[in-house]
Design a protein around this motif. Structure first.
Motif, PDB file in Angstrom:
ATOM      1  N   LYS A  86       0.837  -1.206   0.000  1.00 21.72           N
ATOM      2  CA  LYS A  86       0.000   0.000   0.000  1.00 21.72           C
ATOM      3  C   LYS A  86       0.872   1.256   0.000  1.00 21.72           C
ATOM      4  CE  LYS A  86      -3.487   0.059   2.879  1.00 21.72           C
ATOM      5  NZ  LYS A  86      -4.250   0.235   4.147  1.00 21.72           N
ATOM      6  N   LEU A  87       1.947   1.209   0.788  1.00 21.94           N
ATOM      7  CA  LEU A  87       2.866   2.349   0.889  1.00 21.94           C
ATOM      8  C   LEU A  87       3.416   2.735  -0.482  1.00 21.94           C
ATOM      9  CD1 LEU A  87       4.760   4.174   2.799  1.00 21.94           C
ATOM     10  CD2 LEU A  87       6.413   2.326   2.515  1.00 21.94           C
ATOM     11  N   TYR A  88       3.982   1.749  -1.187  1.00 22.99           N
ATOM     12  CA  TYR A  88       4.621   2.050  -2.464  1.00 22.99           C
ATOM     13  C   TYR A  88       3.608   2.326  -3.567  1.00 22.99           C
ATOM     14  CZ  TYR A  88       8.861   0.439  -0.135  1.00 22.99           C
ATOM     15  OH  TYR A  88       9.908   0.302   0.736  1.00 22.99           O
ATOM     16  N   ASN A  89       2.456   1.691  -3.486  1.00 28.55           N
ATOM     17  CA  ASN A  89       1.415   1.950  -4.484  1.00 28.55           C
ATOM     18  C   ASN A  89       0.922   3.387  -4.374  1.00 28.55           C
ATOM     19  OD1 ASN A  89      -0.587   1.038  -6.531  1.00 28.55           O
ATOM     20  ND2 ASN A  89      -2.041   1.437  -4.890  1.00 28.55           N
ATOM     21  N   SER A  90       0.710   3.852  -3.154  1.00 25.60           N
ATOM     22  CA  SER A  90       0.258   5.232  -2.961  1.00 25.60           C
ATOM     23  C   SER A  90       1.356   6.219  -3.342  1.00 25.60           C
ATOM     24  CB  SER A  90      -0.176   5.457  -1.513  1.00 25.60           C
ATOM     25  OG  SER A  90       0.906   5.246  -0.618  1.00 25.60           O
ATOM     26  N   ASN A 133      12.303   7.182  -1.800  1.00 30.75           N
ATOM     27  CA  ASN A 133      11.624   5.935  -1.440  1.00 30.75           C
ATOM     28  C   ASN A 133      11.165   5.145  -2.662  1.00 30.75           C
ATOM     29  OD1 ASN A 133      11.184   4.355   0.780  1.00 30.75           O
ATOM     30  ND2 ASN A 133       9.234   5.285   1.356  1.00 30.75           N
ATOM     31  N   LEU A 134      11.152   5.789  -3.829  1.00 29.23           N
ATOM     32  CA  LEU A 134      10.828   5.060  -5.059  1.00 29.23           C
ATOM     33  C   LEU A 134      11.850   3.945  -5.313  1.00 29.23           C
ATOM     34  CD1 LEU A 134       9.878   8.012  -7.452  1.00 29.23           C
ATOM     35  CD2 LEU A 134       8.330   6.210  -6.644  1.00 29.23           C
ATOM     36  N   THR A 135      13.098   4.196  -4.923  1.00 31.78           N
ATOM     37  CA  THR A 135      14.120   3.172  -5.131  1.00 31.78           C
ATOM     38  C   THR A 135      13.884   1.966  -4.232  1.00 31.78           C
ATOM     39  OG1 THR A 135      15.664   4.129  -3.512  1.00 31.78           O
ATOM     40  CG2 THR A 135      15.801   4.932  -5.777  1.00 31.78           C
ATOM     41  N   ASN A 136      13.366   2.216  -3.021  1.00 32.70           N
ATOM     42  CA  ASN A 136      13.039   1.101  -2.126  1.00 32.70           C
ATOM     43  C   ASN A 136      11.884   0.282  -2.694  1.00 32.70           C
ATOM     44  OD1 ASN A 136      14.989   1.959  -0.263  1.00 32.70           O
ATOM     45  ND2 ASN A 136      13.544   3.320   0.750  1.00 32.70           N
ATOM     46  N   GLY A 137      10.888   0.989  -3.214  1.00 31.36           N
ATOM     47  CA  GLY A 137       9.770   0.286  -3.841  1.00 31.36           C
ATOM     48  C   GLY A 137      10.228  -0.536  -5.035  1.00 31.36           C
ATOM     49  N   GLY A 138      11.125   0.033  -5.831  1.00 30.18           N
ATOM     50  CA  GLY A 138      11.651  -0.692  -6.986  1.00 30.18           C
ATOM     51  C   GLY A 138      12.457  -1.901  -6.582  1.00 30.18           C
ATOM     52  N   SER A 139      13.274  -1.748  -5.555  1.00 24.94           N
ATOM     53  CA  SER A 139      14.100  -2.865  -5.083  1.00 24.94           C
ATOM     54  C   SER A 139      13.244  -4.007  -4.541  1.00 24.94           C
ATOM     55  CB  SER A 139      15.073  -2.391  -4.002  1.00 24.94           C
ATOM     56  OG  SER A 139      15.965  -1.431  -4.518  1.00 24.94           O
ATOM     57  N   ASP A 140      12.241  -3.649  -3.737  1.00 26.20           N
ATOM     58  CA  ASP A 140      11.351  -4.676  -3.185  1.00 26.20           C
ATOM     59  C   ASP A 140      10.647  -5.433  -4.300  1.00 26.20           C
ATOM     60  OD1 ASP A 140      12.088  -3.895  -0.684  1.00 26.20           O
ATOM     61  OD2 ASP A 140      10.071  -3.380   0.015  1.00 26.20           O
ATOM     62  N   ALA A 141      10.154  -4.702  -5.274  1.00 26.15           N
ATOM     63  CA  ALA A 141       9.442  -5.328  -6.386  1.00 26.15           C
ATOM     64  C   ALA A 141      10.383  -6.220  -7.210  1.00 26.15           C
ATOM     65  CB  ALA A 141       8.810  -4.260  -7.277  1.00 26.15           C
ATOM     66  N   TYR A 142      11.580  -5.720  -7.478  1.00 21.19           N
ATOM     67  CA  TYR A 142      12.536  -6.490  -8.295  1.00 21.19           C
ATOM     68  C   TYR A 142      12.931  -7.779  -7.588  1.00 21.19           C
ATOM     69  CZ  TYR A 142      16.354  -7.417 -11.541  1.00 21.19           C
ATOM     70  OH  TYR A 142      17.162  -7.995 -12.491  1.00 21.19           O
ATOM     71  N   ASN A 143      13.187  -7.683  -6.302  1.00 19.95           N
ATOM     72  CA  ASN A 143      13.637  -8.849  -5.537  1.00 19.95           C
ATOM     73  C   ASN A 143      12.563  -9.924  -5.410  1.00 19.95           C
ATOM     74  OD1 ASN A 143      16.185  -7.752  -5.139  1.00 19.95           O
ATOM     75  ND2 ASN A 143      15.638  -6.786  -3.201  1.00 19.95           N
ATOM     76  N   THR A 144      11.305  -9.539  -5.571  1.00 17.86           N
ATOM     77  CA  THR A 144      10.222 -10.527  -5.526  1.00 17.86           C
ATOM     78  C   THR A 144       9.783 -10.950  -6.922  1.00 17.86           C
ATOM     79  OG1 THR A 144       8.573  -8.744  -5.381  1.00 17.86           O
ATOM     80  CG2 THR A 144       9.345  -9.695  -3.303  1.00 17.86           C
ATOM     81  N   GLY A 145      10.487 -10.485  -7.927  1.00 19.66           N
ATOM     82  CA  GLY A 145      10.178 -10.888  -9.299  1.00 19.66           C
ATOM     83  C   GLY A 145       9.046 -10.104  -9.943  1.00 19.66           C
ATOM     84  N   ASN A 146       8.596  -9.023  -9.292  1.00 22.42           N
ATOM     85  CA  ASN A 146       7.546  -8.185  -9.877  1.00 22.42           C
ATOM     86  C   ASN A 146       8.230  -7.098 -10.712  1.00 22.42           C
ATOM     87  OD1 ASN A 146       5.385  -6.515 -10.501  1.00 22.42           O
ATOM     88  ND2 ASN A 146       4.435  -6.710  -8.488  1.00 22.42           N
ATOM     89  N   TYR A 147       8.667  -7.483 -11.906  1.00 22.61           N
ATOM     90  CA  TYR A 147       9.477  -6.575 -12.723  1.00 22.61           C
ATOM     91  C   TYR A 147       8.671  -5.394 -13.266  1.00 22.61           C
ATOM     92  CZ  TYR A 147      12.594 -10.538 -12.339  1.00 22.61           C
ATOM     93  OH  TYR A 147      13.371 -11.554 -11.840  1.00 22.61           O
TER      94      TYR A 147
END
Length: 405
Positions: A86-90, A133-147
């Motif tokens: 929710k955090l990164y989506n918002s 914080n966009l970089t944190n959202g990107g890293s989390d997504a990349y590490n879970t395979g949500n490219y």
């Protein structure tokens, strides 16, 4: 009749405008519950009567900021459990809505409807503060395979530097992290086979001094694969990689393969010698040996492979295997020649003797490769099998069983 229809149409248009304005008012009244307010205002973002008002987009962005702030606060509270999705989506929606707000407002300034923008400065400062914080959202997504999400977050981060909204904010406009984050965006785009996005972000990312090679690899993949390849751009990218990142084996290996396929072995040898003069590694020596082998300069190739073995570092098993090739494949040419002449021909017996001599020289090298890399059967398997068939049937039978396991 026509007059009645026109009046009806005008009434319907007025009713639509009124309805959308009502949606905006309803959303404002629900601002204490930003998640609910965010849902209420959604229709107003697509209806021209309200979507052309910058205040509509600002309000939508404000709701997303409130959701973001609420979740972000939980990260700092003892025992707080933030909903990071929710955090990164918002956060992403906040960026999208505030930037759209600026775009609509600027359009009104250009048309003369507004004298000057009122919202840009404040919104730009707000986005600047949360942009990292966009970089944190990107890293989390990349590490879970949500490219797809990784590309969205990394892309928003990089794109901000080119957005007029941040023209007066040097920390965004001239952000030195941009090339690095662009590398990550290119990697995510490459995983999605999104060629346009790879080219867009890799072109920025390749300028990073340390990680730029990743962007160039993605760029080469984009130009070299798929239905619409671009061999000119692929080669230019590979050459750029060899120049900027001479330690990266990917570029040298691909470039040498290209020269071999084009029959330009001498050109390749000249280039690999220049690389070795700056950085002599086992891999680059191995490439040179392969090129010498392709040129059928077997003595020179053997000398190069022996220099790799003497270093006792990497590519030792491969070097032994290629020394074996320097004897085995010339022998195969003689085998081919013998298949075309009579066994009664004196040359046949002379050829058989030469074949055995070459096999005897190849044999210990393949056996050494087998000892060093028993699982890499491509280095020695079929070659030894052919040699044992000619020289020692018992060894042939044993190896055949081993390879079948």
């Amino acid at each position: 009749m026509k007059k009645v229809l026109l009046t009806t149409a005008l009434f319907f248009t007025a009713f639509t405008i009124s309805a959308q304005e009502s949606v905006v008012k309803e959303a404002k009244s629900a601002k204490s519950n930003p998640e609910e307010a965010a849902k209420i205002i959604e229709p107003a973002l697509v209806d021209p009567s309200t979507a052309n008002d910058p205040e509509t987009w600002k309000l939508a962005g404000d709701f997303q900021k409130a959701i973001y702030d609420d979740e972000n606060m939980k990260l700092y509270l003892p025992g707080g459990q933030a909903d990071t999705a929710k955090l990164y989506n918002s956060l992403a929606k906040m960026f999208e809505y505030y930037m759209k707000c600026d775009e609509v407002e600027q359009a009104k300034v250009q048309s003369g409807e507004l004298k000057k923008p009122k919202l840009r400065k404040k919104l730009a400062k707000t986005l600047q503060s949360v942009r990292p914080n966009l970089t944190n959202g990107g890293s989390d997504a990349y590490n879970t395979g949500n490219y797809a999400n990784a590309l969205k977050f990394f892309g928003l981060y990089v794109d901000a530097s080119q957005n007029p909204m941040f023209a007066d904010i040097d920390e965004v406009k001239n952000d030195t992290l941009n090339p690095l984050i662009a590398c990550y965006a290119a990697l995510a785009a490459n995983s999605l086979n999104d060629k346009a996005a790879v080219i867009k972000y890799a072109t920025i990312g390749k300028t990073h001094k340390e990680e730029g090679y990743r962007a160039l690899m993605c760029l080469a993949e984009a130009y070299g694969k798929g239905e619409q390849t671009d061999s000119v751009q692929w080669l230019a990218t590979i050459k750029e990689g060899t120049e900027k990142f001479p330690d990266q084996e990917y570029f040298i290996g691909n470039l040498m393969d290209y020269y071999i396929q084009k029959g330009q072995v001498d050109v390749a040898l000249n280039e690999i010698d220049q690389v070795l003069a700056k950085n002599e590694t086992p891999y680059f020596l191995y490439v040179k040996g392969v090129l010498q082998y392709e040129k059928e300069d077997y003595d020179a190739a053997i000398a190069t492979f022996n220099s790799i073995i003497a270093k006792n570092d990497k590519f030792v098993a491969e070097a032994y295997s290629k020394i074996g090739d320097c004897y085995f494949f010339p022998a195969q040419m003689i085998v081919e020649e013998n298949s075309k002449i009579s066994m009664d021909d004196p040359k046949y017996a002379a050829n058989e003797s030469k074949i055995k001599e070459l096999y005897e020289k190849a044999k210990p090298n393949y056996e050494k490769a087998k000892e060093l890399a028993p699982d890499n059967k491509q280095l020695w398997g079929q070659f030894l099998l052919n040699i044992y068939w000619k020289l020692n049937k018992a060894e042939y039978d044993a190896l055949e069983k081993e390879l079948a396991m």
